[in-house]
Design a protein around this motif. Structure first.
Motif, PDB file in Angstrom:
ATOM      1  N   ARG A 841       0.841  -1.194   0.000  1.00  7.85           N
ATOM      2  CA  ARG A 841       0.000   0.000   0.000  1.00  7.85           C
ATOM      3  C   ARG A 841       0.883   1.253   0.000  1.00  7.85           C
ATOM      4  N   GLY A 842       0.594   2.159  -0.900  1.00  7.82           N
ATOM      5  CA  GLY A 842       1.406   3.368  -1.047  1.00  7.82           C
ATOM      6  C   GLY A 842       2.381   3.295  -2.190  1.00  7.82           C
ATOM      7  N   ARG A 843       2.636   2.061  -2.707  1.00  2.00           N
ATOM      8  CA  ARG A 843       3.494   1.917  -3.874  1.00  2.00           C
ATOM      9  C   ARG A 843       2.638   1.939  -5.134  1.00  2.00           C
ATOM     10  N   VAL A 844       3.269   1.985  -6.283  1.00  2.00           N
ATOM     11  CA  VAL A 844       2.537   1.924  -7.546  1.00  2.00           C
ATOM     12  C   VAL A 844       2.109   0.481  -7.787  1.00  2.00           C
ATOM     13  N   ILE A 845       0.802   0.272  -7.894  1.00  2.00           N
ATOM     14  CA  ILE A 845       0.251  -1.066  -8.125  1.00  2.00           C
ATOM     15  C   ILE A 845      -0.269  -1.128  -9.553  1.00  2.00           C
ATOM     16  N   VAL A 846       0.341  -1.986 -10.367  1.00  2.00           N
ATOM     17  CA  VAL A 846      -0.048  -2.127 -11.771  1.00  2.00           C
ATOM     18  C   VAL A 846      -0.859  -3.409 -11.909  1.00  2.00           C
ATOM     19  N   VAL A 847      -2.138  -3.263 -12.236  1.00  5.36           N
ATOM     20  CA  VAL A 847      -3.029  -4.414 -12.387  1.00  5.36           C
ATOM     21  C   VAL A 847      -2.906  -4.955 -13.808  1.00  5.36           C
ATOM     22  N   ILE A 848      -2.645  -6.277 -13.904  1.00  5.94           N
ATOM     23  CA  ILE A 848      -2.411  -6.917 -15.203  1.00  5.94           C
ATOM     24  C   ILE A 848      -3.468  -7.984 -15.418  1.00  5.94           C
ATOM     25  N   SER A 849      -4.083  -7.958 -16.586  1.00  9.37           N
ATOM     26  CA  SER A 849      -5.101  -8.948 -16.929  1.00  9.37           C
ATOM     27  C   SER A 849      -5.058  -9.168 -18.431  1.00  9.37           C
ATOM     28  N   HIS A 850      -5.890 -10.102 -18.905  1.00 16.05           N
ATOM     29  CA  HIS A 850      -6.006 -10.305 -20.351  1.00 16.05           C
ATOM     30  C   HIS A 850      -7.223  -9.582 -20.891  1.00 16.05           C
ATOM     31  N   ALA A 851      -8.088  -9.078 -19.981  1.00 15.09           N
ATOM     32  CA  ALA A 851      -9.293  -8.348 -20.385  1.00 15.09           C
ATOM     33  C   ALA A 851      -9.303  -7.013 -19.667  1.00 15.09           C
ATOM     34  N   MET A 852      -9.444  -5.903 -20.426  1.00 16.75           N
ATOM     35  CA  MET A 852      -9.386  -4.567 -19.852  1.00 16.75           C
ATOM     36  C   MET A 852     -10.571  -4.283 -18.927  1.00 16.75           C
ATOM     37  N   ALA A 856     -10.309  -3.072 -15.127  1.00 19.31           N
ATOM     38  CA  ALA A 856     -10.948  -1.832 -14.687  1.00 19.31           C
ATOM     39  C   ALA A 856     -11.820  -2.071 -13.462  1.00 19.31           C
ATOM     40  N   MET A 857     -12.554  -3.170 -13.441  1.00 14.12           N
ATOM     41  CA  MET A 857     -13.403  -3.468 -12.288  1.00 14.12           C
ATOM     42  C   MET A 857     -12.555  -3.760 -11.058  1.00 14.12           C
ATOM     43  N   PHE A 858     -11.444  -4.490 -11.248  1.00 12.73           N
ATOM     44  CA  PHE A 858     -10.563  -4.813 -10.123  1.00 12.73           C
ATOM     45  C   PHE A 858      -9.971  -3.532  -9.522  1.00 12.73           C
ATOM     46  N   THR A 859      -9.500  -2.619 -10.391  1.00 14.07           N
ATOM     47  CA  THR A 859      -8.922  -1.366  -9.874  1.00 14.07           C
ATOM     48  C   THR A 859      -9.984  -0.505  -9.196  1.00 14.07           C
ATOM     49  N   ALA A 860     -11.221  -0.584  -9.689  1.00 11.89           N
ATOM     50  CA  ALA A 860     -12.302   0.178  -9.057  1.00 11.89           C
ATOM     51  C   ALA A 860     -12.524  -0.302  -7.633  1.00 11.89           C
ATOM     52  N   HIS A 861     -12.433  -1.626  -7.432  1.00  9.34           N
ATOM     53  CA  HIS A 861     -12.567  -2.179  -6.079  1.00  9.34           C
ATOM     54  C   HIS A 861     -11.416  -1.703  -5.196  1.00  9.34           C
ATOM     55  N   LEU A 862     -10.190  -1.686  -5.753  1.00  7.49           N
ATOM     56  CA  LEU A 862      -9.042  -1.248  -4.956  1.00  7.49           C
ATOM     57  C   LEU A 862      -9.158   0.230  -4.574  1.00  7.49           C
ATOM     58  N   ARG A 869      -2.386   4.969  -5.833  1.00  7.68           N
ATOM     59  CA  ARG A 869      -1.426   4.686  -6.902  1.00  7.68           C
ATOM     60  C   ARG A 869      -1.722   3.368  -7.602  1.00  7.68           C
ATOM     61  N   VAL A 870      -2.987   3.146  -7.911  1.00 10.17           N
ATOM     62  CA  VAL A 870      -3.412   1.953  -8.635  1.00 10.17           C
ATOM     63  C   VAL A 870      -3.586   2.318 -10.103  1.00 10.17           C
ATOM     64  N   CYS A 871      -3.058   1.506 -10.989  1.00 10.38           N
ATOM     65  CA  CYS A 871      -3.196   1.748 -12.419  1.00 10.38           C
ATOM     66  C   CYS A 871      -3.327   0.420 -13.158  1.00 10.38           C
ATOM     67  N   ILE A 872      -3.636   0.518 -14.451  1.00  9.59           N
ATOM     68  CA  ILE A 872      -3.900  -0.655 -15.286  1.00  9.59           C
ATOM     69  C   ILE A 872      -2.839  -0.726 -16.370  1.00  9.59           C
ATOM     70  N   LEU A 873      -2.359  -1.930 -16.653  1.00  7.70           N
ATOM     71  CA  LEU A 873      -1.440  -2.109 -17.766  1.00  7.70           C
ATOM     72  C   LEU A 873      -2.236  -2.065 -19.068  1.00  7.70           C
ATOM     73  N   ASP A 874      -1.964  -1.068 -19.900  1.00  9.97           N
ATOM     74  CA  ASP A 874      -2.680  -0.919 -21.168  1.00  9.97           C
ATOM     75  C   ASP A 874      -2.358  -2.105 -22.079  1.00  9.97           C
ATOM     76  N   GLY A 875      -3.416  -2.737 -22.593  1.00  8.06           N
ATOM     77  CA  GLY A 875      -3.221  -3.894 -23.458  1.00  8.06           C
ATOM     78  C   GLY A 875      -3.080  -5.196 -22.713  1.00  8.06           C
ATOM     79  N   GLY A 876      -2.923  -5.116 -21.391  1.00  8.22           N
ATOM     80  CA  GLY A 876      -2.849  -6.321 -20.588  1.00  8.22           C
ATOM     81  C   GLY A 876      -1.623  -7.170 -20.867  1.00  8.22           C
ATOM     82  N   ILE A 877      -1.720  -8.439 -20.476  1.00  6.48           N
ATOM     83  CA  ILE A 877      -0.589  -9.363 -20.604  1.00  6.48           C
ATOM     84  C   ILE A 877      -0.214  -9.602 -22.054  1.00  6.48           C
ATOM     85  N   ASN A 878      -1.176  -9.398 -22.953  1.00  4.83           N
ATOM     86  CA  ASN A 878      -0.891  -9.628 -24.372  1.00  4.83           C
ATOM     87  C   ASN A 878       0.181  -8.664 -24.890  1.00  4.83           C
TER      88      ASN A 878
END
Length: 893
Positions: A841-852, A856-862, A869-878
């Motif tokens: 907590r307090g660090r940059v958390i990059v959420v990685i998935s195969h579906a955007m 997005a829903m996971f980061t919304a919960h966080l 400092r929660v963000c999403i990896l654009d394009g996901g694992i692909n």
């Protein structure tokens, strides 16, 4: 401005005419005080620089319409010659005449006349050269219309001036401006002064003033004015001894009819000056910083190079420009009104002593007569530099001549070096008032700016420390990359032809930063109008939106006497920070900008973001004026200066960090209030600590991945060599994400609807790889110092199923499958993985998935759980698969 050298600083004061408080102008607004008008007109005098003119430095406005003017001053004047009572040699008279005419001709080229020539206003420098003083009084007072005293001295006024009389209109809103005097009026005054020097006595001084004026007017009936004057004052014999060419010069100057009297430019060509003119070279104004001419073209080295090394003493301060010396004098405790009060020029009285006369029925009167302290006293008081020199006595001489190639500390080794080094750590407002520190910064920036654009990177590096207020205008231009002949470009723009926007500009200007005396002056309004109109005309694809005037205000204030530079800075600033904000239909640009800002709030302060979203207090309600004017509509100019000093060092995403920092200063009040209270709070924004805001903005900027603020409608990458006519608009050190070369790992543009659907920002695969590498190497630059043993600054959170995770994942990533992460109420299910997440907590958390959508829903919960400092990896694992950076766990045996 030229160096101070042997000159002194002088100050004199006068009062502007007071206006009635119950009278309004034709626009319904209160009349602009005459002192404000004078202050605005005065500014141009600072640019009128010539060896024969005393340099104007500053003007300040006090109570009761009092104005105090500071200018270059010398103690010796023509009055000293006349006091001696002896005729001056003809060679000296011709020298004085030629040099005075040089100054008058230069003034005439700038549309000015002196109108106040008198022996005490023609000063002599240490080399015996003429310096004309108080030449701007007639100009700044609008030909005398804004003061209650006549401009000039009756003994030396030309006959046509006396015949015109004085004007005192009863209705200030419909006044009649006196007919302005032309250059020939000064020729008459100069002729009388030269005549006095030739005969060694004052003229017309022993005669009563009314008789004096009658005598001057009757001279028009005389055939030979010189003879009449000589007979009147008993010096006919001395006049007869004058050479014929000198008498001819005096007769030309004292020609009664203005139509037959020559101008200063014509007199300079008179044969009487053939032996004098060859001793003088024509004055050439130094080339400015932004010009197509070479600044070193006029550089001359002495025949003997050792002259450069000659030690002229340790008075290094005299080599600095006169405006620098005055600025440092003020910092060292200089007080203009105190100096004038000590000399008896300003005389204060208790209010009870200023009551008007009270007349009784029997004619007996009580009270005071006319307060003579409000009459003109044009005595010039010399400002003592002893206090300033004493303050700077321990500053080493090396401070005045810094070595720009030295990559070490810019602070020299001196007795005060420890104090100067310690000053860097002090608050900015204290540093700006520290005399020694400001001297150091002014000298350094002056040298760097003289070497611009060659030293552009070093200017940027020093600006990260701070920018001296005296040189802020030029420093900003350098940070914005302004180059080339800006005046020529500005002159080609049609600023006079009426356009539809004129009416809106006329309405906006009287409401823009009018608390400032300079911008509220009529000259300020004229310059406002010209710069804004130039921008509108030169950008036909854009339109004028309300707020553009506020955006222009800082540049105009800092470059009041250089409209071209104000326009150039504004033209470089808008594409960098407000690209396409001024389109006719800018809704898509604004909406994307506000959406990214909303994501930045959630990224840095999820608790505040959740609260504001719950009460419906969205950025659309308060942030549009912030970003459309880059906070100039919100803060006064003195705060904008400090804010923009840092803003100009960052890229186009830095304003997001400023906005978040402002909200965080108000967060406790925002969290404690509902929608209505927040609306009221922002309708009258509370006091914001700008230094804290800047400090926290930098902290937020350092924690924000570059691609997190990517905008589809931001300024596109510029082609190499493309400088928009004014140089590059972004610093090499603060390039935008859009300026980076695009690869398969870069962020992809999103539709606005998709962008709005996501609470947290996306970052590119490039950023993720860079952050991971920086974490491993220990070079992730954060505002706080951390040891190598501290926790990593980034967590790659893979929310795919365990099977997909085991087929390939980023090394060091943590797997929390989305299907098992949250309970029925949206809370995180306790497990080993969620404990790891909690530790990050307090660090940059990059959420990685195969579906955007899943990410997005996971980061919304966080964010709902207040994880910053929660963000999403654009394009996901692909996006990561082609890189070869995914690892597969070894099979267990």
């Amino acid at each position: 401005m030229h160096p101070l050298r042997d000159a002194q600083l002088g100050a004199f004061t006068f009062f502007a005419s007071a206006l009635p408080h119950d009278v309004c102008g034709s626009n319904g607004l209160p009349l602009t005080p005459n002192s404000i008008k004078i202050l605005g007109r005065f500014q141009i005098l600072k640019t009128v620089t010539h060896p024969r003119l005393c340099q104007y430095v500053d003007i300040s406005r006090g109570k009761h319409e009092r104005l105090v003017v500071v200018a270059e001053h010398y103690e010796r004047s023509l009055q000293d010659f006349l006091k001696e009572g002896n005729p001056v040699s003809l060679e000296k008279v011709l020298q004085i005449a030629y040099e005075a005419l040089e100054g008058l001709e230069f003034m005439n080229k700038h549309g000015m006349v002196h109108r106040a020539l008198a022996p005490h206003n023609i000063l002599m420098d240490c080399k015996g050269k003429v310096k004309l003083a108080k030449f701007g009084l007639y100009h700044v007072t609008d030909h005398g219309a804004d003061v209650d005293f006549p401009i000039g001295y009756p003994s030396y006024l030309a006959p046509e001036v006396i015949a015109q009389g004085s004007f005192h209109p009863t209705d200030p809103s419909h006044r009649v401006t006196p007919l302005p005097s032309g250059p020939k009026t000064d020729v008459w005054s100069l002729g009388l002064l030269l005549f006095e020097l030739c005969v060694g006595r004052r003229l017309l001084q022993s005669i009563d003033i009314s008789e004096r004026l009658k005598f001057i007017l009757t001279l028009g009936c005389m055939d030979d004015i010189i003879t009449v004057l000589a007979e009147e004052h008993g010096c006919l014999e001395r006049v007869k001894e004058l050479p014929e060419n000198v008498l001819a010069l005096l007769r030309k100057c004292l020609t009664f009819h203005p139509s037959k009297r020559p101008t200063p430019a014509e007199l300079l060509q008179d044969p009487v000056f053939e032996g004098v003119s060859c001793l003088y070279t024509s004055f050439q104004k130094p080339v400015g910083l932004f010009s197509s001419s070479l600044r070193c073209a006029q550089l001359e080295l002495p025949d003997d190079i050792s002259e450069l090394c000659k030690d002229d003493g340790d008075d290094y301060l005299s080599e600095r420009s006169i405006d620098e010396v005055y600025y440092l004098w003020c910092l060292a405790g200089g007080d203009l009104e105190k100096e004038l009060t000590n000399k008896g020029i300003i005389q204060s009285k208790p209010p009870v002593c200023t009551l008007p006369n009270f007349l009784l029925e029997d004619g007996e009167s009580f009270g005071q007569g006319r307060d003579r302290s409000f009459l003109l006293d044009d005595t010039t008081v010399t400002l003592s530099l002893c206090q300033l020199k004493n303050r700077l006595k321990d500053v080493a001489g090396e401070v005045y001549y810094p070595l720009l190639e030295d990559e070490q500390s810019s602070l020299p080794h001196s007795n005060s070096s420890n104090e100067l080094s310690a000053a860097v750590t002090l608050p900015l407002i204290i540093r700006e008032r520290d005399t020694e520190y400001q001297l150091l910064r002014i000298v350094l920036f002056d040298r760097l700016l003289q070497a611009y654009p060659y030293k552009k990177n070093q200017v940027w590096r020093e600006a990260r420390v701070d920018i001296p207020p005296l040189l802020r205008g030029l420093a900003w231009a350098a940070l914005l990359g302004v180059e080339g002949d800006i005046q020529a470009k500005y002159d080609t723009i049609d600023k006079d032809t009426p356009i539809p926007t004129d009416r809106q500009i006329e309405v906006d200007i009287p409401r823009c930063h009018q608390y400032d005396e300079l911008l509220s002056s009529p000259q300020g309004h004229v310059k406002f109008r010209r710069v804004l109109k130039a921008w509108v005309v030169s950008h036909p694809d854009l339109v004028y939106w309300q707020g553009l005037d506020s955006l222009c205000a800082p540049f105009l204030y800092l470059n009041f006497n250089n409209e071209a530079l104000a326009y150039a800075c504004m033209s470089a600033f808008i594409p960098k920070y407000l690209y396409n904000f001024f389109l006719k239909d800018n809704s898509h640009v604004i909406q994307e900008y506000l959406t990214v800002f909303s994501q930045m709030i959630a990224f840095h302060d999820p608790e505040l973001s959740n609260h504001l979203n719950e009460i419906g207090f969205i950025p659309d309600l308060y942030a549009i004026p912030w970003f459309l004017t880059m906070f100039t509509h919100v803060f006064p100019l003195h705060k904008i200066f400090h804010l923009w000093d840092t803003l100009l060092l960052g890229n186009s995403s830095f304003p997001f960090c400023i906005g978040v920092a402002i909200l965080q200063q108000l967060r406790f009040r925002l969290l404690a209030n509902g929608f209505n209270e927040c609306i009221l709070l922002f309708s009258d924004l509370p006091e914001i600590d700008i230094e804290r805001c800047v400090r926290e903005s930098i902290n937020l900027f350092c924690w924000t991945p570059k691609s997190a603020t990517y905008r589809q409608h931001a300024q596109p990458p510029r082609a190499p060599g493309d400088n928009n006519g004014f140089g590059k608009t972004s610093s090499y050190f603060s390039s935008d994400y859009q300026d980076l070369p695009k690869t398969d790992l870069s962020r992809e543009p999103l539709k606005l609807s998709e962008l709005k659907a996501e609470v947290s920002p996306r970052i590119s695969a490039e950023d993720l790889i860079d952050l991971c590498e920086l974490t491993c190497s220990g070079h992730f630059k954060t505002p706080t110092k951390r040891t190598k043993s501290s926790k990593p600054k980034i967590l790659a959170l893979d929310i795919r199923s365990s099977e997909d995770f085991n087929r390939g994942h980023i090394s060091g990533s943590v797997n929390i499958p989305y299907s098992t992460a949250f309970g029925p109420d949206g809370e995180l299910v306790p497990c080993a993985a969620t404990s790891t997440l909690q530790s990050f907590r307090g660090r940059v958390i990059v959420v990685i998935s195969h579906a955007m959508k899943t990410a997005a829903m996971f980061t919304a919960h966080l964010v709902k759980a207040n994880y910053p400092r929660v963000c999403i990896l654009d394009g996901g694992i692909n996006k990561m698969k082609p890189t070869g950076l995914l690892t597969v766990p070894s099979p267990q045996i």
